[in-house]
Design a protein around this motif. Structure first.
Motif, PDB file in Angstrom:
ATOM      1  N   ILE A  69      36.569  24.030  31.862  1.00 52.69           N
ATOM      2  CA  ILE A  69      35.714  24.698  32.842  1.00 52.69           C
ATOM      3  C   ILE A  69      35.641  26.198  32.577  1.00 52.69           C
ATOM      4  O   ILE A  69      34.591  26.820  32.719  1.00 52.69           O
ATOM      5  N   GLY A  70      36.765  26.778  32.172  1.00 51.57           N
ATOM      6  CA  GLY A  70      36.750  28.209  31.895  1.00 51.57           C
ATOM      7  C   GLY A  70      38.118  28.712  31.475  1.00 51.57           C
ATOM      8  O   GLY A  70      39.108  27.972  31.492  1.00 51.57           O
ATOM      9  N   VAL A  71      38.164  29.983  31.073  1.00 50.11           N
ATOM     10  CA  VAL A  71      39.414  30.633  30.690  1.00 50.11           C
ATOM     11  C   VAL A  71      39.449  32.039  31.278  1.00 50.11           C
ATOM     12  O   VAL A  71      38.413  32.656  31.547  1.00 50.11           O
ATOM     13  N   VAL A  72      40.676  32.537  31.461  1.00 43.43           N
ATOM     14  CA  VAL A  72      40.912  33.893  31.950  1.00 43.43           C
ATOM     15  C   VAL A  72      41.974  34.525  31.065  1.00 43.43           C
ATOM     16  O   VAL A  72      43.012  33.905  30.783  1.00 43.43           O
ATOM     17  N   MET A  94      38.058  43.533  37.413  1.00 46.29           N
ATOM     18  CA  MET A  94      37.497  42.235  37.773  1.00 46.29           C
ATOM     19  C   MET A  94      38.440  41.480  38.682  1.00 46.29           C
ATOM     20  O   MET A  94      39.637  41.385  38.418  1.00 46.29           O
ATOM     21  N   ASN A  95      37.900  40.963  39.792  1.00 46.64           N
ATOM     22  CA  ASN A  95      38.643  40.060  40.674  1.00 46.64           C
ATOM     23  C   ASN A  95      38.103  38.653  40.483  1.00 46.64           C
ATOM     24  O   ASN A  95      36.887  38.443  40.458  1.00 46.64           O
ATOM     25  N   PHE A  96      38.984  37.701  40.372  1.00 46.97           N
ATOM     26  CA  PHE A  96      38.595  36.330  40.046  1.00 46.97           C
ATOM     27  C   PHE A  96      39.399  35.377  40.919  1.00 46.97           C
ATOM     28  O   PHE A  96      40.611  35.530  41.066  1.00 46.97           O
ATOM     29  N   LEU A  97      38.721  34.392  41.500  1.00 52.29           N
ATOM     30  CA  LEU A  97      39.381  33.443  42.401  1.00 52.29           C
ATOM     31  C   LEU A  97      39.163  32.019  41.907  1.00 52.29           C
ATOM     32  O   LEU A  97      38.028  31.597  41.703  1.00 52.29           O
ATOM     33  N   ILE A  98      40.253  31.323  41.672  1.00 50.54           N
ATOM     34  CA  ILE A  98      40.213  29.907  41.321  1.00 50.54           C
ATOM     35  C   ILE A  98      40.655  29.124  42.547  1.00 50.54           C
ATOM     36  O   ILE A  98      41.762  29.333  43.054  1.00 50.54           O
ATOM     37  N   ARG A  99      39.784  28.240  43.019  1.00 45.21           N
ATOM     38  CA  ARG A  99      40.084  27.517  44.262  1.00 45.21           C
ATOM     39  C   ARG A  99      40.453  26.059  43.985  1.00 45.21           C
ATOM     40  O   ARG A  99      39.843  25.391  43.162  1.00 45.21           O
ATOM     41  N   LYS A 100      41.493  25.611  44.701  1.00 46.69           N
ATOM     42  CA  LYS A 100      41.879  24.193  44.761  1.00 46.69           C
ATOM     43  C   LYS A 100      42.027  23.559  43.377  1.00 46.69           C
ATOM     44  O   LYS A 100      41.421  22.530  43.060  1.00 46.69           O
ATOM     45  N   ALA A 101      42.878  24.175  42.578  1.00 47.58           N
ATOM     46  CA  ALA A 101      43.182  23.646  41.250  1.00 47.58           C
ATOM     47  C   ALA A 101      44.638  23.185  41.199  1.00 47.58           C
ATOM     48  O   ALA A 101      45.520  23.826  41.785  1.00 47.58           O
ATOM     49  N   THR A 102      44.880  22.091  40.512  1.00 49.51           N
ATOM     50  CA  THR A 102      46.241  21.586  40.341  1.00 49.51           C
ATOM     51  C   THR A 102      46.908  22.309  39.173  1.00 49.51           C
ATOM     52  O   THR A 102      46.374  22.326  38.062  1.00 49.51           O
ATOM     53  N   GLU A 108      52.975  34.215  40.676  1.00 44.14           N
ATOM     54  CA  GLU A 108      52.552  35.514  41.187  1.00 44.14           C
ATOM     55  C   GLU A 108      53.206  36.643  40.388  1.00 44.14           C
ATOM     56  O   GLU A 108      54.390  36.593  40.075  1.00 44.14           O
ATOM     57  N   GLY A 109      52.403  37.637  40.056  1.00 43.66           N
ATOM     58  CA  GLY A 109      52.889  38.775  39.300  1.00 43.66           C
ATOM     59  C   GLY A 109      52.813  38.601  37.807  1.00 43.66           C
ATOM     60  O   GLY A 109      53.011  39.566  37.051  1.00 43.66           O
ATOM     61  N   ALA A 110      52.538  37.387  37.334  1.00 43.95           N
ATOM     62  CA  ALA A 110      52.463  37.125  35.898  1.00 43.95           C
ATOM     63  C   ALA A 110      51.092  37.532  35.359  1.00 43.95           C
ATOM     64  O   ALA A 110      50.105  37.645  36.098  1.00 43.95           O
ATOM     65  N   LYS A 111      51.046  37.729  34.056  1.00 39.44           N
ATOM     66  CA  LYS A 111      49.765  38.004  33.414  1.00 39.44           C
ATOM     67  C   LYS A 111      48.849  36.791  33.582  1.00 39.44           C
ATOM     68  O   LYS A 111      49.276  35.644  33.444  1.00 39.44           O
ATOM     69  N   ALA A 112      47.585  37.045  33.880  1.00 37.25           N
ATOM     70  CA  ALA A 112      46.608  35.967  34.047  1.00 37.25           C
ATOM     71  C   ALA A 112      46.071  35.560  32.679  1.00 37.25           C
ATOM     72  O   ALA A 112      45.146  36.167  32.145  1.00 37.25           O
ATOM     73  N   ASN A 113      46.695  34.549  32.097  1.00 30.25           N
ATOM     74  CA  ASN A 113      46.279  33.975  30.827  1.00 30.25           C
ATOM     75  C   ASN A 113      46.189  32.473  31.079  1.00 30.25           C
ATOM     76  O   ASN A 113      47.189  31.754  30.997  1.00 30.25           O
ATOM     77  N   LEU A 114      44.983  32.010  31.423  1.00 29.93           N
ATOM     78  CA  LEU A 114      44.835  30.678  32.014  1.00 29.93           C
ATOM     79  C   LEU A 114      43.689  29.887  31.388  1.00 29.93           C
ATOM     80  O   LEU A 114      42.687  30.456  30.957  1.00 29.93           O
ATOM     81  N   THR A 115      43.861  28.575  31.374  1.00 29.47           N
ATOM     82  CA  THR A 115      42.793  27.651  31.028  1.00 29.47           C
ATOM     83  C   THR A 115      42.565  26.725  32.204  1.00 29.47           C
ATOM     84  O   THR A 115      43.516  26.156  32.746  1.00 29.47           O
ATOM     85  N   VAL A 116      41.294  26.576  32.611  1.00 32.90           N
ATOM     86  CA  VAL A 116      40.924  25.692  33.718  1.00 32.90           C
ATOM     87  C   VAL A 116      40.136  24.525  33.133  1.00 32.90           C
ATOM     88  O   VAL A 116      39.192  24.741  32.357  1.00 32.90           O
ATOM     89  N   PHE A 117      40.501  23.309  33.497  1.00 35.21           N
ATOM     90  CA  PHE A 117      39.896  22.136  32.870  1.00 35.21           C
ATOM     91  C   PHE A 117      39.854  20.972  33.852  1.00 35.21           C
ATOM     92  O   PHE A 117      40.537  20.979  34.878  1.00 35.21           O
ATOM     93  N   GLY A 127      42.379  42.257  37.950  1.00 34.47           N
ATOM     94  CA  GLY A 127      42.595  42.799  36.611  1.00 34.47           C
ATOM     95  C   GLY A 127      43.147  41.727  35.703  1.00 34.47           C
ATOM     96  O   GLY A 127      42.534  40.676  35.528  1.00 34.47           O
ATOM     97  N   ASP A 128      44.324  41.965  35.150  1.00 39.84           N
ATOM     98  CA  ASP A 128      44.916  40.972  34.259  1.00 39.84           C
ATOM     99  C   ASP A 128      46.153  40.311  34.866  1.00 39.84           C
ATOM    100  O   ASP A 128      46.957  39.720  34.163  1.00 39.84           O
ATOM    101  N   LYS A 129      46.310  40.386  36.198  1.00 39.38           N
ATOM    102  CA  LYS A 129      47.479  39.827  36.872  1.00 39.38           C
ATOM    103  C   LYS A 129      47.087  38.774  37.913  1.00 39.38           C
ATOM    104  O   LYS A 129      46.052  38.882  38.566  1.00 39.38           O
ATOM    105  N   ILE A 130      47.955  37.775  38.042  1.00 37.28           N
ATOM    106  CA  ILE A 130      47.843  36.826  39.157  1.00 37.28           C
ATOM    107  C   ILE A 130      48.560  37.475  40.333  1.00 37.28           C
ATOM    108  O   ILE A 130      49.790  37.607  40.337  1.00 37.28           O
ATOM    109  N   THR A 131      47.820  37.907  41.339  1.00 34.57           N
ATOM    110  CA  THR A 131      48.442  38.648  42.447  1.00 34.57           C
ATOM    111  C   THR A 131      48.773  37.771  43.647  1.00 34.57           C
ATOM    112  O   THR A 131      49.648  38.116  44.432  1.00 34.57           O
TER     113      THR A 131
END
Length: 423
Positions: free
Chosen positions: A410-413, A1-9, A369-378, A28-32
């Motif tokens: 808004i969502g989680v990854v 899965m590729n996922f793009l979060i745009r213009k978030a603080t 960059e390079g870290a595991k993508a474990n995120l909350t968007v709000f 996948g599971d990384k912030i590239t």
């Protein structure tokens, strides 16, 4: 899965992007990639003006229901409720049937969530069946993946038992959790003891029932030189006791439940049983002390105190209704609404994401960059009204239905999966 979060603080003091508005590309599971106006093709794109992104939130001490109480909540429904509320990990209380009092039960919870969107972190029982009598094999549960040890909603009243538990976990730098309530002092109490309980003719639960146990637990933690977490504090004096313990350098941390920050005992004048929770909603003076404790760092975490219950346990005359309310879906919105001007978004993220991982020795998560993508968007300014369609739990025992709130997840990854809130 590729996922793009745009213009978030980015809200993450450990990140070089803290306070910056960026795009994040996840493969996948990384912030590239992190940058401005990234040109990437993504399977999913999330963009909402004013959105913020932080390390994924963690809720310590959730009643999961499974096994034994799946009619109230099962692992799938609690995971869905957690993701809706912005949590990428929840620590499961051991009060199930059978109780989480051995490595088999710990492994069951770990195995279910492996690779899934929401990590379920087992809390192992201190005593067999959470009955306060026989101590468990905590070291076996530790090796199986238990992150802490507690009897959950059953406070440990036996002084010798809590001391032995504190001494036991020292062998692996473990942590004991106790939710302080002396039930002999709270006997048949229905709500906070005070002017309101007297006017309503209800038996009260005095602050003393919490304060004495907090004082005992701190003394024993000092004696054992061990790690103690006091869960869901509600009284002014209890906060002061923890503040003094921290000033002495003791290994003590604590948390508060979201509902106890937003409502006081006056909310019970209409006998709404959904406001019947433990710890009870206390006085406005207690709430101010809790807020001050959050602000000065005495209180480390904010949790949902999520207790799902079927209608038959809640839609009763107030004295006969069980204690508890669901809270996973509404924790952030509730505290964001009621702590405005008390805590900044950075400080809220500290209580929801950073401190839980630090205190419970969980893997550090950061936005880089390079870290595991474990995120909350709000979105901290989004206004909405909580309704039945927002509930993902199997149970609906919430006092917040119809209440307008400020701040929305808004969502989680996490673990290569993503969830975007449809509402």
């Amino acid at each position: 899965m590729n996922f793009l979060i745009r213009k978030a603080t980015v809200i993450d003091t450990n990140s070089p992007y803290h306070g910056k508005v960026v795009d994040l590309f996840i493969e996948g599971d990384k912030i590239t990639s992190i940058g401005a106006d990234l040109k990437r093709n993504a399977d999913q794109v999330l963009q909402m003006e004013g959105a913020q992104v932080s390390p994924g939130w963690v809720d310590i001490g959730v009643q999961v229901g499974d096994p034994g109480y799946e009619h109230r909540e099962d692992l799938r429904s609690v995971s869905s409720a957690a993701a809706t509320g912005g949590f990428t990990a929840i620590a499961a209380q051991p009060n199930t049937s059978p109780a989480v009092d051995g490595k088999t039960e710990v492994s069951y919870l770990k195995q279910f969530s492996r690779g899934k969107l929401v990590d379920i972190l087992p809390i192992g029982a201190i005593t067999s069946k959470c009955q306060g009598k026989d101590i468990t094999e905590m070291i076996d549960m530790h090796h199986a993946g238990a992150i802490a040890f507690s009897d959950g909603n059953q406070a440990i009243s036996d002084n010798g038992m809590i001391l032995r538990a504190l001494e036991y976990v020292k062998a692996f730098n473990g942590i004991v959790i106790n939710q302080p309530l002396d039930r002999t002092l709270a006997f048949e109490g229905q709500m906070h003891e005070g002017v309101v309980s007297t006017s309503l003719g209800m038996k009260g639960i005095p602050n003393l029932a919490e304060d004495l146990m907090v004082q005992r637990d701190i003394y024993l933690a000092q004696y054992a030189d061990s790690r103690l977490h006091l869960a869901n504090l509600s009284s002014q004096f209890a906060v002061d006791l923890v503040r003094q313990a921290k000033a002495k350098g003791l290994k003590v941390s604590c948390s508060v439940a979201a509902l106890n920050l937003a409502y006081d005992d006056r909310s019970l004048v209409e006998f709404d049983s959904n406001f019947k929770v433990l710890p009870p909603l206390r006085s406005s003076e207690d709430i101010e002390a809790l807020k001050q404790g959050l602000k000065d760092g005495t209180i480390d975490l904010i949790g949902s105190n999520h207790v799902p219950l079927e209608e038959e346990a809640k839609k009763l005359e107030f004295p006969y209704a069980d204690f508890g309310a669901i809270g996973l879906e509404t924790t952030y919105a509730l505290i964001n609404t009621h702590l405005e001007g008390v805590l900044s978004q950075t400080e809220l993220v500290e209580k929801l994401a950073t401190n839980p991982r630090r205190i419970f020795n969980l893997e550090e998560v950061t936005v880089r960059e390079g870290a595991k993508a474990n995120l909350t968007v709000f979105h901290p300014h989004h206004q909405w009204t909580f309704g039945p369609t927002h509930i993902r739990s199997k149970s609906s025992n919430s006092p917040l239905l119809g209440v307008q709130l400020k701040g929305k997840v808004i969502g989680v990854v996490n673990n290569g999966s993503a969830f975007i809130n449809p509402h």
